[in-house]
Design an enzyme around this catalytic site. Structure first.
Site, PDB file in Angstrom:
ATOM      1  CB  SER A 145      51.755  -4.742 -59.129  1.00  0.00           C
ATOM      2  OG  SER A 145      51.297  -5.491 -58.020  1.00  0.00           O
ATOM      3  CE1 TYR A 158      51.663  -9.633 -61.919  1.00  0.00           C
ATOM      4  CE2 TYR A 158      52.120  -8.778 -59.727  1.00  0.00           C
ATOM      5  CZ  TYR A 158      51.368  -8.770 -60.887  1.00  0.00           C
ATOM      6  OH  TYR A 158      50.314  -7.886 -61.012  1.00  0.00           O
TER       7      TYR A 158
HETATM    8  P1  NAD Z   1      43.611  -9.727 -67.029  1.00  0.00           P
HETATM    9  O1  NAD Z   1      44.053 -11.149 -67.085  1.00  0.00           O
HETATM   10  O2  NAD Z   1      42.191  -9.386 -66.783  1.00  0.00           O
HETATM   11  O3  NAD Z   1      44.047  -8.967 -68.371  1.00  0.00           O
HETATM   12  C1  NAD Z   1      45.301  -9.152 -68.946  1.00  0.00           C
HETATM   13  C2  NAD Z   1      45.267  -8.573 -70.343  1.00  0.00           C
HETATM   14  O4  NAD Z   1      46.566  -8.799 -70.929  1.00  0.00           O
HETATM   15  C3  NAD Z   1      44.263  -9.280 -71.259  1.00  0.00           C
HETATM   16  O5  NAD Z   1      43.739  -8.333 -72.170  1.00  0.00           O
HETATM   17  C4  NAD Z   1      45.126 -10.302 -72.005  1.00  0.00           C
HETATM   18  O6  NAD Z   1      44.595 -10.701 -73.245  1.00  0.00           O
HETATM   19  C5  NAD Z   1      46.398  -9.490 -72.158  1.00  0.00           C
HETATM   20  N1  NAD Z   1      47.572 -10.303 -72.431  1.00  0.00           N
HETATM   21  C6  NAD Z   1      48.058 -11.346 -71.742  1.00  0.00           C
HETATM   22  N2  NAD Z   1      49.166 -11.837 -72.336  1.00  0.00           N
HETATM   23  C7  NAD Z   1      49.390 -11.056 -73.426  1.00  0.00           C
HETATM   24  C8  NAD Z   1      50.368 -11.044 -74.460  1.00  0.00           C
HETATM   25  N3  NAD Z   1      51.356 -11.944 -74.502  1.00  0.00           N
HETATM   26  N4  NAD Z   1      50.273 -10.109 -75.434  1.00  0.00           N
HETATM   27  C9  NAD Z   1      49.271  -9.204 -75.432  1.00  0.00           C
HETATM   28  N5  NAD Z   1      48.306  -9.162 -74.477  1.00  0.00           N
HETATM   29  C10 NAD Z   1      48.378 -10.090 -73.494  1.00  0.00           C
HETATM   30  O7  NAD Z   1      44.598  -9.062 -65.937  1.00  0.00           O
HETATM   31  P2  NAD Z   1      44.486  -7.708 -65.086  1.00  0.00           P
HETATM   32  O8  NAD Z   1      44.311  -8.104 -63.678  1.00  0.00           O
HETATM   33  O9  NAD Z   1      43.562  -6.742 -65.696  1.00  0.00           O
HETATM   34  O10 NAD Z   1      46.002  -7.213 -65.225  1.00  0.00           O
HETATM   35  C11 NAD Z   1      46.380  -6.112 -66.021  1.00  0.00           C
HETATM   36  C12 NAD Z   1      47.674  -5.527 -65.466  1.00  0.00           C
HETATM   37  O11 NAD Z   1      47.447  -5.039 -64.153  1.00  0.00           O
HETATM   38  C13 NAD Z   1      48.825  -6.520 -65.389  1.00  0.00           C
HETATM   39  O12 NAD Z   1      50.029  -5.880 -65.740  1.00  0.00           O
HETATM   40  C14 NAD Z   1      48.832  -6.890 -63.922  1.00  0.00           C
HETATM   41  O13 NAD Z   1      50.079  -7.308 -63.487  1.00  0.00           O
HETATM   42  C15 NAD Z   1      48.429  -5.579 -63.291  1.00  0.00           C
HETATM   43  N6  NAD Z   1      47.894  -5.679 -61.938  1.00  0.00           N
HETATM   44  C16 NAD Z   1      46.790  -6.442 -61.678  1.00  0.00           C
HETATM   45  C17 NAD Z   1      46.323  -6.491 -60.375  1.00  0.00           C
HETATM   46  C18 NAD Z   1      45.104  -7.281 -60.003  1.00  0.00           C
HETATM   47  O14 NAD Z   1      44.844  -7.406 -58.802  1.00  0.00           O
HETATM   48  N7  NAD Z   1      44.306  -7.745 -60.927  1.00  0.00           N
HETATM   49  C19 NAD Z   1      46.990  -5.798 -59.362  1.00  0.00           C
HETATM   50  C20 NAD Z   1      48.112  -5.053 -59.682  1.00  0.00           C
HETATM   51  C21 NAD Z   1      48.550  -4.986 -60.972  1.00  0.00           C
END
Ligand code: NAD
Length: 263
Positions: A145, A158
Site C-alpha cells: 500500500s 496497517y
Molecule cells: P476487500 O475488503 O475488498 O477484500 C479483502 C479480501 O481479503 C476479501 O476477499 C476477504 O474475504 C479477504 N480476507 C479478509 N480476511 C481474510 C482472512 N483472514 N483469510 C483469508 N481471506 C481474508 O479489500 P481490498 O481493498 O480489495 O484489499 C485488498 C488488499 O489491498 C489488502 O491487502 C489491502 O490492504 C490492500 N490495499 C487496499 C487499498 C484500498 O484502497 N482498497 C489500498 C492499498 C492497499
C-alpha cells in the site's frame, strides 16, 4: 492457433489470497484473462468469484484458508499443487483494516492485522518459494500500500504491517536474485473497495456529511488525482510483473497511487 494468440500465462497456476472481493478479484481476473488457472481464497461470495473467473475460460477453484492461520496457508499451497501440479504465481493480497489511535487500538485488532496483512505473506512464501525455484520460474506479488511507504494517523497496525511487507519483499527478492523467481510489491493508493467504503461511511458518520462528500474528503486529503485507482489497473500491473519484461524487476515497491506518495 498462432503463437500470437497464445495467452502469456496459459498453463500457469496462480494463487491470489483474498480474491473473493476488491483488488484480489481484480488481480485474479487479469491473471485469468492472461490465461492462468486460479486458486481463489477469501470469504463472502465464493461461488460468484469462481464463476467470474471461470467465465474467462480458465479453471478456478477456491480454498477457504484463514490467512491468520499458518497451517491453513500451508494447506492452501498443498491444495494448489494437488489440483494443478504447480504454483507459478503467488499474490499475497488478503488484508483488513481498523482505524483508531494507538491509545485506543484494540489489541486483538493489532494482532489480526499483523497476522493477515503481514505474517500470511511470510507463511505463503515459506512454502511456495522452494516449489517455484524447483521449476526455475516464479512470481510473487505482495500487495502492500502507499501505507508501506508513508504513514497516516489512526492506522498504526496497517502502516506497520505494510512497511513490514515491503521489507519482507526486499529480503525474499534478494534470497532469490539468482533464480527465475522474482518478488515485488505493489503499493496502491485509495481503491474503492469494501475496505475503503467502510472508511468513507465512518467519515460520513463522524462529520455528519453525505457519503459523496466523505468520499471527496478522503480522496482530496491524500490522492492528488482525486480519482480512485481501480482493481483493473492493479491487475494489469500484476500481469506486467509476470511478463518477461519484468524479469529483472526484483524487490521493487511500485506505487499506483494517483500521486499520493509524490507529495
Ligand atoms: P476487500 O475488503 O475488498 O477484500 C479483502 C479480501 O481479503 C476479501 O476477499 C476477504 O474475504 C479477504 N480476507 C479478509 N480476511 C481474510 C482472512 N483472514 N483469510 C483469508 N481471506 C481474508 O479489500 P481490498 O481493498 O480489495 O484489499 C485488498 C488488499 O489491498 C489488502 O491487502 C489491502 O490492504 C490492500 N490495499 C487496499 C487499498 C484500498 O484502497 N482498497 C489500498 C492499498 C492497499
Amino acid at each position: 492457433m498462432t503463437s500470437s494468440t497464445v495467452k502469456p500465462l496459459a498453463g500457469k497456476t496462480a494463487i491470489v489470497t483474498g480474491s473473493t472481493s476488491g483488488i484480489g478479484l481484480g488481480i485474479a481476473s487479469a491473471l485469468a484473462a492472461a490465461g492462468a488457472n486460479l486458486v481463489l481464497n477469501g470469504f463472502g461470495d465464493v461461488s460468484g468469484a469462481v464463476a467470474q473467473i471461470e467465465a474467462l475460460g480458465v479453471a478456478a477453484v477456491h480454498h477457504g484458508a484463514d490467512m491468520s492461520k499458518p497451517a491453513e496457508i500451508e494447506a492452501m499451497v498443498a491444495f494448489a499443487i494437488d489440483r494443478f501440479g504447480a504454483v507459478d504465481v503467488l499474490v499475497n493480497n488478503a488484508g483488513i483494516q481498523h482505524v483508531a489511535s494507538i491509545d485506543e487500538f484494540p489489541v486483538e485488532k493489532w494482532d489480526a492485522i499483523i497476522a493477515i496483512n503481514l505474517s500470511s505473506a511470510f507463511h505463503a512464501m515459506r512454502v511456495a518459494l522452494p516449489l517455484m525455484r524447483e521449476r526455475g520460474w516464479g512470481r510473487v506479488i505482495n500487495i502492500a500500500s502507499v501505507h508501506g511507504l508513508v504513514g497516516s494517523a489512526g492506522k498504526s497496525a496497517y502502516v506497520a504491517a505494510k512497511h513490514g511487507i515491503i521489507g519482507l519483499t526486499k529480503v525474499a527478492a534478494l534470497e532469490n536474485a539468482r533464480t527465475g523467481v522474482t518478488v515485488n510489491a505493489i503499493c496502491p493508493g485509495f481503491v474503492l473497495t469494501p475496505l475503503v467504503q467502510k472508511q468513507i461511511d465512518d467519515v460520513a458518520h463522524r462529520d455528519s456529511i453525505s457519503s459523496d462528500a466523505a468520499r471527496s474528503k478522503l480522496l482530496g486529503e491524500k490522492q492528488p488525482s482525486e480519482q480512485f485507482v481501480t482493481p483493473e489497473q492493479i491487475g494489469k500491473l500484476a500481469v506486467f510483473l509476470c511478463s518477461d519484461g519484468a524479469d529483472e524487476i526484483r524487490g521493487a515497491s511500485m506505487q499506483i497511487d494517483g500521486g499520493w506518495t509524490a507529495q
